[in-house]
Design an enzyme around this catalytic site. Sequence first.
Site, mmCIF file in Angstrom:
data_model
loop_
_atom_site.group_PDB
_atom_site.id
_atom_site.type_symbol
_atom_site.label_atom_id
_atom_site.label_comp_id
_atom_site.label_asym_id
_atom_site.label_seq_id
_atom_site.Cartn_x
_atom_site.Cartn_y
_atom_site.Cartn_z
ATOM 1 C CG ASP A 1 -4.018 -11.267 3.569
ATOM 2 O OD1 ASP A 1 -5.021 -11.243 3.105
ATOM 3 O OD2 ASP A 1 -3.157 -10.660 3.543
ATOM 4 N N GLY B 1 -6.044 -9.426 9.498
ATOM 5 C CA GLY B 1 -6.569 -10.084 8.065
ATOM 6 C C GLY B 1 -5.727 -9.176 7.247
ATOM 7 C CG HIS B 2 -5.083 -7.776 2.692
ATOM 8 N ND1 HIS B 2 -4.079 -8.292 2.229
ATOM 9 C CD2 HIS B 2 -5.089 -6.695 1.741
ATOM 10 C CE1 HIS B 2 -3.211 -7.891 0.993
ATOM 11 N NE2 HIS B 2 -3.987 -6.919 0.834
ATOM 12 C CD1 TRP B 3 -7.242 -3.467 4.896
ATOM 13 C CD2 TRP B 3 -8.973 -3.285 6.037
ATOM 14 N NE1 TRP B 3 -8.396 -3.078 3.991
ATOM 15 C CE2 TRP B 3 -9.600 -2.807 4.801
ATOM 16 C CE3 TRP B 3 -9.897 -3.195 7.161
ATOM 17 C CZ2 TRP B 3 -10.677 -2.330 4.385
ATOM 18 C CZ3 TRP B 3 -11.280 -2.951 6.734
ATOM 19 C CH2 TRP B 3 -11.609 -2.127 5.370
ATOM 20 C CG PHE C 1 -9.979 -5.980 2.315
ATOM 21 C CD1 PHE C 1 -8.774 -6.068 1.840
ATOM 22 C CD2 PHE C 1 -11.077 -5.802 1.727
ATOM 23 C CE1 PHE C 1 -8.537 -5.788 0.472
ATOM 24 C CE2 PHE C 1 -10.941 -5.455 0.267
ATOM 25 C CZ PHE C 1 -9.445 -5.551 -0.290
#
Length: 156
Positions: free
Chosen positions: A106, A133-135, A41
């Site tokens: 991501d 990333g995804h966060w 993440f």
Amino acid sequence: MSARLVMMGAAGVSFPITQALDDVWGYEPSFENMRRIMDVFAFDRGLVNDDLARLRYEASIRPGFHESYSEMFPAPRQRWVDALASAEEAIAQIDKETLIVHGREDKVIPLENSLRLSQLISRSQLHVFGRCGHWTQIEHAARFAQLVANFLAEED
């Protein structure tokens, strides 16, 4: 002020499932597995520590949690990616000011998804956070909050 739309790391369109998303959806409870999927993440691995992984792992083993979670996206999981996708013609009909936010690194949802969404939604703007990333809401919390607040406060 009219309604506005904010999308962050959104699926939206069909894409080949990433290994990271397949791993997240296929999570089997163990501390090691939780630590491993949390690592995908964040770009900044310093945000992921054993204490956070342990908290999330312990939440994942509460009675009934894993059964409910695993029933949401059983294998083969590509079908759930496809089910989350909207027809591009429908996406192109979105007539709201739209902010699309994505982390450049991501591994869960490809950046290409947000690029495609921004092409389809005529009243959109895309913000890509580098070294992220995804966060995005965690890795760049203050900048993310300010970006969204400014976008929502704008007059049409």
